[in-house]
Enzyme design. Structure first.
Site, PDB file in Angstrom:
ATOM      1  N   GLY A 108     -68.046   0.710  -0.577  1.00 53.50           N
ATOM      2  CA  GLY A 108     -69.104   1.044  -1.533  1.00 53.50           C
ATOM      3  C   GLY A 108     -69.772   2.376  -1.218  1.00 53.50           C
ATOM      4  N   GLU A 111     -67.648   4.920  -2.774  1.00 50.77           N
ATOM      5  CA  GLU A 111     -67.816   4.784  -4.232  1.00 50.77           C
ATOM      6  C   GLU A 111     -69.154   5.376  -4.689  1.00 50.77           C
ATOM      7  OE1 GLU A 111     -66.968   0.518  -3.761  1.00 50.77           O
ATOM      8  OE2 GLU A 111     -65.531   0.767  -5.384  1.00 50.77           O
ATOM      9  N   GLU A 131     -61.701  -2.047   1.878  1.00 47.50           N
ATOM     10  CA  GLU A 131     -61.991  -3.410   1.415  1.00 47.50           C
ATOM     11  C   GLU A 131     -60.849  -4.372   1.692  1.00 47.50           C
ATOM     12  OE1 GLU A 131     -62.655  -0.654  -0.313  1.00 47.50           O
ATOM     13  OE2 GLU A 131     -64.582  -0.831  -1.357  1.00 47.50           O
TER      14      GLU A 131
HETATM   15  N1  CO8 Z   1     -72.141  -4.601   5.821  1.00 46.19           N
HETATM   16  C1  CO8 Z   1     -73.045  -5.212   6.612  1.00 46.19           C
HETATM   17  N2  CO8 Z   1     -73.339  -4.777   7.872  1.00 46.19           N
HETATM   18  C2  CO8 Z   1     -72.684  -3.708   8.323  1.00 46.19           C
HETATM   19  C3  CO8 Z   1     -71.716  -3.032   7.555  1.00 46.19           C
HETATM   20  C4  CO8 Z   1     -71.467  -3.520   6.218  1.00 46.19           C
HETATM   21  N3  CO8 Z   1     -70.606  -2.910   5.399  1.00 46.19           N
HETATM   22  N4  CO8 Z   1     -71.227  -2.003   8.290  1.00 46.19           N
HETATM   23  C5  CO8 Z   1     -71.861  -2.034   9.463  1.00 46.19           C
HETATM   24  N5  CO8 Z   1     -72.740  -3.059   9.502  1.00 46.19           N
HETATM   25  C6  CO8 Z   1     -73.618  -3.469  10.580  1.00 46.19           C
HETATM   26  C7  CO8 Z   1     -72.841  -4.137  11.714  1.00 46.19           C
HETATM   27  O1  CO8 Z   1     -72.621  -5.490  11.422  1.00 46.19           O
HETATM   28  C8  CO8 Z   1     -73.763  -3.908  12.887  1.00 46.19           C
HETATM   29  O2  CO8 Z   1     -74.823  -4.844  12.821  1.00 46.19           O
HETATM   30  P1  CO8 Z   1     -75.193  -5.745  14.117  1.00 46.19           P
HETATM   31  O3  CO8 Z   1     -75.707  -4.715  15.110  1.00 46.19           O
HETATM   32  O4  CO8 Z   1     -76.253  -6.657  13.608  1.00 46.19           O
HETATM   33  O5  CO8 Z   1     -73.936  -6.369  14.571  1.00 46.19           O
HETATM   34  C9  CO8 Z   1     -74.371  -2.531  12.588  1.00 46.19           C
HETATM   35  O6  CO8 Z   1     -74.193  -2.309  11.193  1.00 46.19           O
HETATM   36  C10 CO8 Z   1     -73.676  -1.412  13.340  1.00 46.19           C
HETATM   37  O7  CO8 Z   1     -72.294  -1.484  13.040  1.00 46.19           O
HETATM   38  P2  CO8 Z   1     -71.140  -1.485  14.172  1.00 46.19           P
HETATM   39  O8  CO8 Z   1     -71.645  -2.106  15.419  1.00 46.19           O
HETATM   40  O9  CO8 Z   1     -69.918  -2.104  13.552  1.00 46.19           O
HETATM   41  O10 CO8 Z   1     -70.949   0.094  14.381  1.00 46.19           O
HETATM   42  P3  CO8 Z   1     -69.648   0.822  14.911  1.00 46.19           P
HETATM   43  O11 CO8 Z   1     -70.070   2.228  15.176  1.00 46.19           O
HETATM   44  O12 CO8 Z   1     -69.020   0.063  16.027  1.00 46.19           O
HETATM   45  O13 CO8 Z   1     -68.603   0.789  13.689  1.00 46.19           O
HETATM   46  C11 CO8 Z   1     -67.928   1.019  11.382  1.00 46.19           C
HETATM   47  C12 CO8 Z   1     -68.879   1.509  12.499  1.00 46.19           C
HETATM   48  C13 CO8 Z   1     -66.476   1.417  11.702  1.00 46.19           C
HETATM   49  C14 CO8 Z   1     -68.365   1.722  10.093  1.00 46.19           C
HETATM   50  C15 CO8 Z   1     -68.027  -0.520  11.227  1.00 46.19           C
HETATM   51  O14 CO8 Z   1     -69.382  -0.872  11.157  1.00 46.19           O
HETATM   52  C16 CO8 Z   1     -67.343  -1.057  10.015  1.00 46.19           C
HETATM   53  O15 CO8 Z   1     -66.122  -1.157   9.988  1.00 46.19           O
HETATM   54  N6  CO8 Z   1     -68.116  -1.447   8.957  1.00 46.19           N
HETATM   55  C17 CO8 Z   1     -67.585  -2.038   7.760  1.00 46.19           C
HETATM   56  C18 CO8 Z   1     -66.875  -1.010   6.902  1.00 46.19           C
HETATM   57  C19 CO8 Z   1     -66.316  -1.673   5.657  1.00 46.19           C
HETATM   58  O16 CO8 Z   1     -65.438  -2.505   5.731  1.00 46.19           O
HETATM   59  N7  CO8 Z   1     -66.842  -1.307   4.486  1.00 46.19           N
HETATM   60  C20 CO8 Z   1     -66.409  -1.873   3.232  1.00 46.19           C
HETATM   61  C21 CO8 Z   1     -67.292  -3.019   2.893  1.00 46.19           C
HETATM   62  S1  CO8 Z   1     -66.707  -3.914   1.469  1.00 46.19           S
HETATM   63  C22 CO8 Z   1     -67.192  -2.997   0.157  1.00 46.19           C
HETATM   64  O17 CO8 Z   1     -67.803  -1.954   0.290  1.00 46.19           O
HETATM   65  C23 CO8 Z   1     -66.823  -3.542  -1.177  1.00 46.19           C
HETATM   66  C24 CO8 Z   1     -67.513  -2.753  -2.290  1.00 46.19           C
HETATM   67  C25 CO8 Z   1     -67.289  -3.406  -3.581  1.00 46.19           C
HETATM   68  C26 CO8 Z   1     -68.044  -4.656  -3.806  1.00 46.19           C
HETATM   69  C27 CO8 Z   1     -68.105  -4.963  -5.208  1.00 46.19           C
HETATM   70  C28 CO8 Z   1     -68.638  -6.324  -5.481  1.00 46.19           C
HETATM   71  C29 CO8 Z   1     -68.592  -6.606  -6.965  1.00 46.19           C
END
Ligand code: CO8
Length: 257
Positions: A108, A111, A131
């Site tokens: 997102g 996007e 995703e």
């Molecule tokens: N959602 C919720 N929390 C998140 C997200 C997210 N997308 N990304 C990071 N966080 C949180 C982590 O859970 C963490 O929280 P906590 O400390 O409580 O565990 C905090 O942010 C820090 O993140 P990391 O510890 O993971 O940080 P890193 O530096 O190790 O990693 C990354 C950074 C690589 C960016 C990693 O956080 C990651 O892979 N995040 C997810 C990326 C992802 O998959 N994004 C796509 C999400 S799905 C989407 O966007 C679909 C859109 C369309 C939906 C439409 C619906 C109709």
């Protein structure tokens, strides 16, 4: 107005919206959507705002939709609330918008950047549609806008493997207009946004509308649409001012009318 998840700042005719959920790398939950769309629509109505900049932190523009919020949802929850449909309204804002992206712009987040008109990236930016790794697909237009921006070959690879692109690859592919050193990103974004904001607002709105039409229609219809708008700019005071200033060899003073 004050917002829970974003900061709003004004610098002259430029408004800067900063995503502010550092604890979640600016993950886009429903509150972020509500805040960004409400702020952008309010600024869009303000004649003193000529460009809206959207940015995040040095580490993350936005790491995607909020996975924790989405995880328990059912099909019916998603369908009945038309989850994330309000993001479309950001694309309908008529004032020019600029995304200044540093760090992660994933899912997102990518996007959201693509919903803006100008996309400036810092040299630390990372773009992708991961995703599929979560068992879902893009839902805020990524499969469509990424494909239009970078072509089928790269969009298909990114959406099917979840691989991320660095800023250089994104620039080569045509997703971003320019790469800026991370430390200068906001200054450069402000310079570009101020340049846009100092142009005639109605004429900038028409230029934006004309470019966007290229993604929605045939070449013949698009050129016809452009011609109608081109004729229409001759109804503005700013056309007279811009051309008179050129002839008088002085800078124009647009009145946005
Ligand atoms: N959602 C919720 N929390 C998140 C997200 C997210 N997308 N990304 C990071 N966080 C949180 C982590 O859970 C963490 O929280 P906590 O400390 O409580 O565990 C905090 O942010 C820090 O993140 P990391 O510890 O993971 O940080 P890193 O530096 O190790 O990693 C990354 C950074 C690589 C960016 C990693 O956080 C990651 O892979 N995040 C997810 C990326 C992802 O998959 N994004 C796509 C999400 S799905 C989407 O966007 C679909 C859109 C369309 C939906 C439409 C619906 C109709």
């Amino acid at each position: 107005m004050t917002y829970e998840t974003i900061l709003v700042e004004r610098k002259g005719r430029v408004a800067i919206l900063t995503l502010n959920r550092p604890e979640a790398l600016n993950a886009l939950n429903l509150q972020v959507m509500t805040d960004v769309v409400a702020a952008a629509e309010e600024l869009d109505r303000d004649p003193d705002v000529g460009c809206i900049v959207l940015t995040g932190s040095a580490k993350a523009f936005a790491a995607g939709a909020d996975i924790k919020e989405m995880r328990p949802q059912s099909y019916m929850d998603m369908y009945l609330t038309d989850w994330f449909t309000a993001w479309d309204r950001l694309g309908q804002v008529r004032t020019p918008t600029l995304a200044a992206v540093s760090g992660y712009a994933l899912g997102g987040g990518c996007e959201l950047a693509m919903l803006c008109d100008i996309l400036l990236a810092s040299d630390t930016a990372k773009f992708g549609q991961p995703e599929i790794k979560l068992g879902v697909i893009p839902g805020i237009g990524g499969s469509q806008r990424l494909t239009r921006a970078v072509g089928k070959a790269k969009a298909m690879e990114l959406c099917l493997t979840g691989r991320t692109m660095d800023a250089e690859e994104a620039e080569r592919a045509g997703l971003v207009s320019r790469i800026v050193p991370a430390a200068n990103l906001l200054d450069e974004a402000l310079t570009v946004a101020t340049t846009v904001a100092d142009m005639s607002k109605p004429v900038a709105m028409m230029a934006k509308e004309a470019v966007n039409r290229a993604f929605e229609t045939t070449l013949t219809e698009g050129v016809r649409f452009e011609r109608r708008l081109f004729h229409a700019v001759f109804a503005t005071a700013d056309q007279k001012e811009g051309m008179t200033a050129f002839v008088d060899k002085r800078p124009p003073h647009f009145t946005h009318s």
